[in-house]
Design a protein around this motif. Structure first.
Motif, short mmCIF file in Angstrom:
data_model
loop_
_atom_site.label_atom_id
_atom_site.label_comp_id
_atom_site.label_asym_id
_atom_site.label_seq_id
_atom_site.Cartn_x
_atom_site.Cartn_y
_atom_site.Cartn_z
N LEU A 162 0.83 -1.21 0.00
CA LEU A 162 0.00 0.00 0.00
C LEU A 162 0.86 1.26 0.00
O LEU A 162 2.00 1.25 0.44
CB LEU A 162 -0.93 0.02 1.22
CG LEU A 162 -1.88 -1.17 1.38
CD1 LEU A 162 -2.84 -0.91 2.53
CD2 LEU A 162 -2.65 -1.45 0.10
N SER A 163 0.28 2.35 -0.48
CA SER A 163 0.97 3.64 -0.48
C SER A 163 1.11 4.13 0.96
O SER A 163 0.35 3.72 1.85
CB SER A 163 0.16 4.67 -1.27
OG SER A 163 -1.07 4.95 -0.61
N PRO A 164 2.08 5.03 1.23
CA PRO A 164 2.23 5.57 2.59
C PRO A 164 0.95 6.19 3.14
O PRO A 164 0.63 6.04 4.32
CB PRO A 164 3.35 6.61 2.42
CG PRO A 164 4.16 6.11 1.27
CD PRO A 164 3.15 5.49 0.33
N GLN A 165 0.20 6.88 2.28
CA GLN A 165 -1.05 7.50 2.71
C GLN A 165 -2.06 6.43 3.15
O GLN A 165 -2.74 6.58 4.17
CB GLN A 165 -1.63 8.35 1.60
CG GLN A 165 -2.93 9.06 1.98
CD GLN A 165 -3.48 9.93 0.85
OE1 GLN A 165 -2.97 9.89 -0.27
NE2 GLN A 165 -4.51 10.69 1.14
N MET A 166 -2.15 5.35 2.37
CA MET A 166 -3.10 4.30 2.71
C MET A 166 -2.65 3.52 3.94
O MET A 166 -3.47 3.06 4.72
CB MET A 166 -3.29 3.36 1.52
CG MET A 166 -4.38 2.31 1.73
SD MET A 166 -6.00 3.01 2.19
CE MET A 166 -6.48 3.77 0.63
N VAL A 167 -1.34 3.39 4.12
CA VAL A 167 -0.82 2.75 5.33
C VAL A 167 -1.30 3.50 6.56
O VAL A 167 -1.76 2.90 7.55
CB VAL A 167 0.72 2.68 5.30
CG1 VAL A 167 1.27 2.27 6.68
CG2 VAL A 167 1.20 1.70 4.24
N GLU A 168 -1.22 4.82 6.53
CA GLU A 168 -1.70 5.63 7.65
C GLU A 168 -3.20 5.46 7.85
O GLU A 168 -3.69 5.41 8.99
CB GLU A 168 -1.36 7.10 7.41
CG GLU A 168 0.12 7.42 7.49
CD GLU A 168 0.70 7.10 8.86
OE1 GLU A 168 0.06 7.44 9.87
OE2 GLU A 168 1.78 6.48 8.90
N ARG A 169 -3.92 5.35 6.76
CA ARG A 169 -5.37 5.18 6.84
C ARG A 169 -5.72 3.84 7.49
O ARG A 169 -6.62 3.76 8.33
CB ARG A 169 -5.98 5.25 5.43
CG ARG A 169 -7.49 5.14 5.38
CD ARG A 169 -8.16 6.28 6.09
NE ARG A 169 -9.60 6.25 5.91
CZ ARG A 169 -10.47 6.63 6.84
NH1 ARG A 169 -10.03 7.06 8.02
NH2 ARG A 169 -11.76 6.60 6.61
N VAL A 170 -5.00 2.79 7.12
CA VAL A 170 -5.22 1.48 7.72
C VAL A 170 -4.97 1.56 9.23
O VAL A 170 -5.74 1.02 10.03
CB VAL A 170 -4.32 0.41 7.07
CG1 VAL A 170 -4.37 -0.89 7.87
CG2 VAL A 170 -4.76 0.15 5.64
N GLY A 171 -3.89 2.24 9.62
CA GLY A 171 -3.59 2.40 11.04
C GLY A 171 -4.71 3.09 11.79
O GLY A 171 -5.09 2.68 12.90
N GLU A 172 -5.27 4.14 11.19
CA GLU A 172 -6.38 4.86 11.82
C GLU A 172 -7.61 3.95 11.99
O GLU A 172 -8.27 3.97 13.03
CB GLU A 172 -6.76 6.07 10.96
CG GLU A 172 -5.69 7.15 10.90
CD GLU A 172 -6.04 8.21 9.86
OE1 GLU A 172 -7.12 8.10 9.24
OE2 GLU A 172 -5.22 9.12 9.66
N ILE A 173 -7.88 3.15 10.96
CA ILE A 173 -9.03 2.25 11.02
C ILE A 173 -8.85 1.22 12.13
O ILE A 173 -9.79 0.92 12.90
CB ILE A 173 -9.24 1.55 9.67
CG1 ILE A 173 -9.57 2.56 8.57
CG2 ILE A 173 -10.32 0.48 9.78
CD1 ILE A 173 -10.82 3.35 8.80
#
Length: 231
Positions: A162-173
């Motif tokens: 995943l892209s860095p932005q999506m990695v952060e999104r997964v962490g938030e979820i």
């Protein structure tokens, strides 16, 4: 909630896990770290009853060794595999509805929860899942598991590719999921995101747990990362 003791796992004659002990408590995120091939994914599969295993795996007070995977899922343990296992030809909404147990809506996680947490899926609810991006497919796989109303979920490498932005999104979820009291056992290769969202850490090496402790204890013990994680 989840108590694993002396867990051994086998692929044919190959002895992969050798006496794994671990615990997962209500509402916590626990990261399982280690190099590729040390047995982290096999641990999740063994807990879920997907490979031959011996030892003890107790979930919500019930011994599950000898149970079939579907029986373990019905107890309230969810599993998101590394390959996501979505149905490419079905729509986003159809994939999510497949996560319901016996067709009954979940009191813990609903379609509205999914749309609220990840509005991009709402926008694409009638779109075949196979055309979603990798990050969207990962969110779909996680939310489909949550539709079954699990008390705990095991997630294998959710940020892979995943892209860095999506990695952060997964962490938030994942943090939002834990805040609802749903426990998470997380196999993750990206150290930064794993340590940021987890309360405790297990490190695996050669089919065994070689370190167990809080994130702070792990950070203070530089030898663990150097010996068991660095390439």
């Amino acid at each position: 909630m989840l108590t694993v003791r002396q867990l051994n796992a086998f692929y044919g004659k190959s002895h992969i896990l050798r006496g794994v002990d671990l615990d997962l408590e209500k509402g916590e995120i626990v990261a399982m770290l280690g190099r590729n091939g040390v047995g982290r994914s096999t641990t999740l599969k063994a807990i879920m009853g997907l490979v031959h295993r011996t030892g003890s795996v107790r979930f919500d007070g019930k011994e599950t060794v000898g149970y079939q995977p579907f029986s373990i899922a019905r107890l309230g343990l969810g599993f998101v595999p590394e390959d996501r296992a979505i149905f490419s030809n079905l729509t986003v909404a159809q994939n999510l509805l497949l996560g319901l147990k016996s067709g009954r809506p979940s009191e813990r996680w609903t379609l509205d929860d999914t749309w609220q947490v990840f509005p991009r899926l709402k926008e694409r609810e009638d779109t075949p899942a196979g055309v979603l991006s990798g990050g969207e497919q990962q969110m779909l796989a996680i939310c489909r598991t949550l539709m079954g109303g699990p008390q705990a979920i095991m997630i294998d490498e959710p940020t892979e590719g995943l892209s860095p932005q999506m990695v952060e999104r997964v962490g938030e979820i994942l943090l939002r999921i834990a805040q609802r009291g749903i426990s998470i056992l997380l196999v993750e290769q990206k150290l930064a995101i794993a340590l940021r969202i987890s309360q405790r850490v297990y490190v695996m090496g050669q089919g065994r747990i070689v370190f167990s402790g809080s994130v702070g204890e792990f950070a203070r013990d530089g030898n663990v990362a150097k010996q068991w994680l660095e390439v």
